[in-house]
Design an enzyme around this catalytic site. Structure first.
Site, PDB file in Angstrom:
ATOM      1  N   ARG A 172      30.640  28.974  78.402  1.00 30.00           N
ATOM      2  CA  ARG A 172      29.469  28.935  77.516  1.00 30.00           C
ATOM      3  C   ARG A 172      28.253  28.322  78.195  1.00 30.00           C
ATOM      4  O   ARG A 172      27.126  28.539  77.775  1.00 30.00           O
ATOM      5  CB  ARG A 172      29.794  28.153  76.244  1.00 30.00           C
ATOM      6  CG  ARG A 172      30.655  28.963  75.277  1.00 30.00           C
ATOM      7  CD  ARG A 172      30.902  28.214  74.003  1.00 30.00           C
ATOM      8  NE  ARG A 172      29.667  27.895  73.292  1.00 30.00           N
ATOM      9  CZ  ARG A 172      29.618  27.103  72.235  1.00 30.00           C
ATOM     10  NH1 ARG A 172      30.700  26.543  71.775  1.00 30.00           N
ATOM     11  NH2 ARG A 172      28.457  26.859  71.654  1.00 30.00           N
ATOM     12  N   TYR A 181      13.370  31.446  69.262  1.00 33.71           N
ATOM     13  CA  TYR A 181      12.358  30.505  68.767  1.00 33.71           C
ATOM     14  C   TYR A 181      12.635  29.116  69.309  1.00 33.71           C
ATOM     15  O   TYR A 181      13.781  28.745  69.548  1.00 33.71           O
ATOM     16  CB  TYR A 181      12.294  30.482  67.239  1.00 33.71           C
ATOM     17  CG  TYR A 181      13.593  30.216  66.503  1.00 33.71           C
ATOM     18  CD1 TYR A 181      14.493  31.242  66.261  1.00 33.71           C
ATOM     19  CD2 TYR A 181      13.904  28.947  66.010  1.00 33.71           C
ATOM     20  CE1 TYR A 181      15.669  31.019  65.551  1.00 33.71           C
ATOM     21  CE2 TYR A 181      15.073  28.713  65.295  1.00 33.71           C
ATOM     22  CZ  TYR A 181      15.960  29.762  65.083  1.00 33.71           C
ATOM     23  OH  TYR A 181      17.126  29.536  64.389  1.00 33.71           O
TER      24      TYR A 181
HETATM   25  O1  76R Z   1      28.495  23.799  70.382  1.00 29.16           O
HETATM   26  C1  76R Z   1      29.066  24.191  69.344  1.00 29.16           C
HETATM   27  O2  76R Z   1      29.225  25.376  69.009  1.00 29.16           O
HETATM   28  C2  76R Z   1      29.555  23.130  68.431  1.00 29.16           C
HETATM   29  C3  76R Z   1      28.791  23.055  67.186  1.00 29.16           C
HETATM   30  C4  76R Z   1      27.289  23.172  67.367  1.00 29.16           C
HETATM   31  C5  76R Z   1      26.401  22.270  67.957  1.00 29.16           C
HETATM   32  C6  76R Z   1      26.699  20.940  68.623  1.00 29.16           C
HETATM   33  C7  76R Z   1      26.511  24.303  66.886  1.00 29.16           C
HETATM   34  C8  76R Z   1      27.036  25.422  66.280  1.00 29.16           C
HETATM   35  N1  76R Z   1      25.186  24.055  67.160  1.00 29.16           N
HETATM   36  C9  76R Z   1      25.083  22.835  67.815  1.00 29.16           C
HETATM   37  C10 76R Z   1      23.910  22.242  68.281  1.00 29.16           C
HETATM   38 MN1  76R Z   1      23.600  25.186  66.531  1.00 29.16          MN
HETATM   39  N2  76R Z   1      22.055  26.355  66.001  1.00 29.16           N
HETATM   40  C11 76R Z   1      20.738  25.967  65.951  1.00 29.16           C
HETATM   41  C12 76R Z   1      19.991  26.968  65.260  1.00 29.16           C
HETATM   42  O3  76R Z   1      17.272  27.768  62.576  1.00 29.16           O
HETATM   43  C13 76R Z   1      17.823  26.647  62.468  1.00 29.16           C
HETATM   44  O4  76R Z   1      17.871  26.040  61.360  1.00 29.16           O
HETATM   45  C14 76R Z   1      18.420  25.972  63.674  1.00 29.16           C
HETATM   46  C15 76R Z   1      18.525  26.854  64.902  1.00 29.16           C
HETATM   47  C16 76R Z   1      20.868  27.989  64.947  1.00 29.16           C
HETATM   48  C17 76R Z   1      20.535  29.291  64.230  1.00 29.16           C
HETATM   49  C18 76R Z   1      22.168  27.596  65.416  1.00 29.16           C
HETATM   50  C19 76R Z   1      23.318  28.356  65.287  1.00 29.16           C
HETATM   51  N3  76R Z   1      22.306  23.797  67.276  1.00 29.16           N
HETATM   52  C20 76R Z   1      22.635  22.702  68.008  1.00 29.16           C
HETATM   53  C21 76R Z   1      21.418  22.045  68.433  1.00 29.16           C
HETATM   54  C22 76R Z   1      21.325  20.783  69.285  1.00 29.16           C
HETATM   55  C23 76R Z   1      21.332  19.624  68.315  1.00 29.16           C
HETATM   56  C24 76R Z   1      21.278  18.257  68.925  1.00 29.16           C
HETATM   57  O5  76R Z   1      21.802  18.050  70.020  1.00 29.16           O
HETATM   58  O6  76R Z   1      20.705  17.372  68.238  1.00 29.16           O
HETATM   59  C25 76R Z   1      20.373  22.761  67.904  1.00 29.16           C
HETATM   60  C26 76R Z   1      18.891  22.483  68.070  1.00 29.16           C
HETATM   61  C27 76R Z   1      20.938  23.857  67.181  1.00 29.16           C
HETATM   62  C28 76R Z   1      20.211  24.786  66.477  1.00 29.16           C
HETATM   63  N4  76R Z   1      24.967  26.600  65.883  1.00 29.16           N
HETATM   64  C29 76R Z   1      26.334  26.545  65.933  1.00 29.16           C
HETATM   65  C30 76R Z   1      24.608  27.894  65.506  1.00 29.16           C
HETATM   66  C31 76R Z   1      25.815  28.663  65.332  1.00 29.16           C
HETATM   67  C32 76R Z   1      25.838  30.149  64.959  1.00 29.16           C
HETATM   68  C33 76R Z   1      26.883  27.814  65.584  1.00 29.16           C
HETATM   69  C34 76R Z   1      28.368  28.137  65.511  1.00 29.16           C
HETATM   70  C35 76R Z   1      28.882  28.459  66.878  1.00 29.16           C
HETATM   71  C36 76R Z   1      30.343  28.737  66.898  1.00 29.16           C
HETATM   72  O7  76R Z   1      31.117  27.875  66.441  1.00 29.16           O
HETATM   73  O8  76R Z   1      30.703  29.805  67.395  1.00 29.16           O
END
Ligand code: 76R
Length: 248
Positions: free
Chosen positions: A130, A144
């Site tokens: 990943r 975005y």
């Molecule tokens: O890494 C992982 O999959 C574990 C869980 C996870 C983390 C740590 C995860 C899952 N995300 C993580 C971190 Mn996310 N993510 C976003 C957006 O539009 C919005 O409201 C937010 C934009 C989307 C659409 C999205 C999708 N994620 C983060 C972080 C870093 C945060 C930090 O470190 O403070 C951001 C900024 C962020 C934003 N996230 C998932 C998704 C999806 C689809 C998953 C599930 C992935 C899976 O389990 O296959």
């Protein structure tokens, strides 16, 4: 001070957005157009070979709407390689028919909020894969940039680690509901660009972007702490369909 999240960092990412100068393109002679297209196709073929060798990846999409016409998403081991890519593009005969619209520099990031305790993540092949992802050739892209808020009342960076973990668990559970429909690449850009993360989503059904982003808006991580930049949505291109788009 709150405990900083630990990040795993993978390939560097350049989102390179260009607008086509249609006036210049349409007034160019067929020979000029041919020369420019040859150079463009050579560049794309070279980038695809890098992907085939597993040393980087490429996504090309046509942006819908007036914010840009094309997005090239490049992943590489180093910032030097990304810089060389944009310079090669800028030197090419095709570049003079384009304008630089926007760019975003970041690095693929996984954080430790959901990490299994006692496991070295670098020994887990899925995690390593990943960090250096070969981009899916899904029909649509959604890109975005975003921040986590640092307001007095709502400051993500002052929340205790345990609280952030709980919130991120809820975020992750929503995301998992879209498994198989949306693939997300989160890239960190603190210190690199004007926002804190780049969010790049891929899907064959573009409506799933809207459903996922909307559902997340109601989740506390996004509802309370999310701040968002411009959204870019696009349709998949190959070298061939890009040439077609220019010549039709
Ligand atoms: O890494 C992982 O999959 C574990 C869980 C996870 C983390 C740590 C995860 C899952 N995300 C993580 C971190 Mn996310 N993510 C976003 C957006 O539009 C919005 O409201 C937010 C934009 C989307 C659409 C999205 C999708 N994620 C983060 C972080 C870093 C945060 C930090 O470190 O403070 C951001 C900024 C962020 C934003 N996230 C998932 C998704 C999806 C689809 C998953 C599930 C992935 C899976 O389990 O296959």
């Amino acid at each position: 001070m709150s405990e900083a999240a630990q990040t795993l960092d993978g390939w560097y990412v350049l989102h390179d957005l260009r607008t086509i100068d249609w006036q210049a393109w349409n007034s160019a002679s067929p020979a000029e157009q041919d020369g420019a297209l040859n150079e463009l196709v050579n560049l794309i073929n070279g980038w695809q070979e890098v992907e085939t060798r597993g040393e980087g990846s490429l996504g090309i999409y046509s942006i819908v709407g007036q914010k840009a016409d094309l997005i090239f998403m490049h992943l590489r081991e180093t910032l030097e390689e990304l810089n060389a890519i944009e310079n090669a593009f800028n030197r090419s005969g095709f570049a003079k028919f384009t304008r630089k619209e926007y760019s975003y520099v970041s690095v693929v990031e996984l954080s430790n909020y959901m990490a299994a305790p006692g496991v070295d993540p670098m020994q887990v092949p899925e995690i390593v894969a990943r960090l250096k992802p070969i981009l899916p050739k899904s029909k649509h892209i959604c890109f975005y940039p975003m921040n986590k808020k640092r307001d007095l009342q709502d400051n993500w960076y002052m929340l205790p680690m345990e609280e952030r973990k709980t919130l991120m668990r809820s975020h992750g559970m929503i995301g998992r509901g879209y498994a198989g429909k949306v693939k997300q690449i989160i890239s960190g850009s603190v210190g690199f660009d004007d926002w804190e993360w780049g969010v790049t989503l891929f899907a064959d059904d573009a409506l799933q972007f809207k459903k996922l982003v909307y559902e997340m808006r109601f989740d506390e991580v996004s509802a309370r702490y999310g701040e968002f930049g411009s959204f870019y949505v696009g349709n998949l291109l190959t070298g061939e369909s890009l040439v077609k788009l220019l010549l039709q």
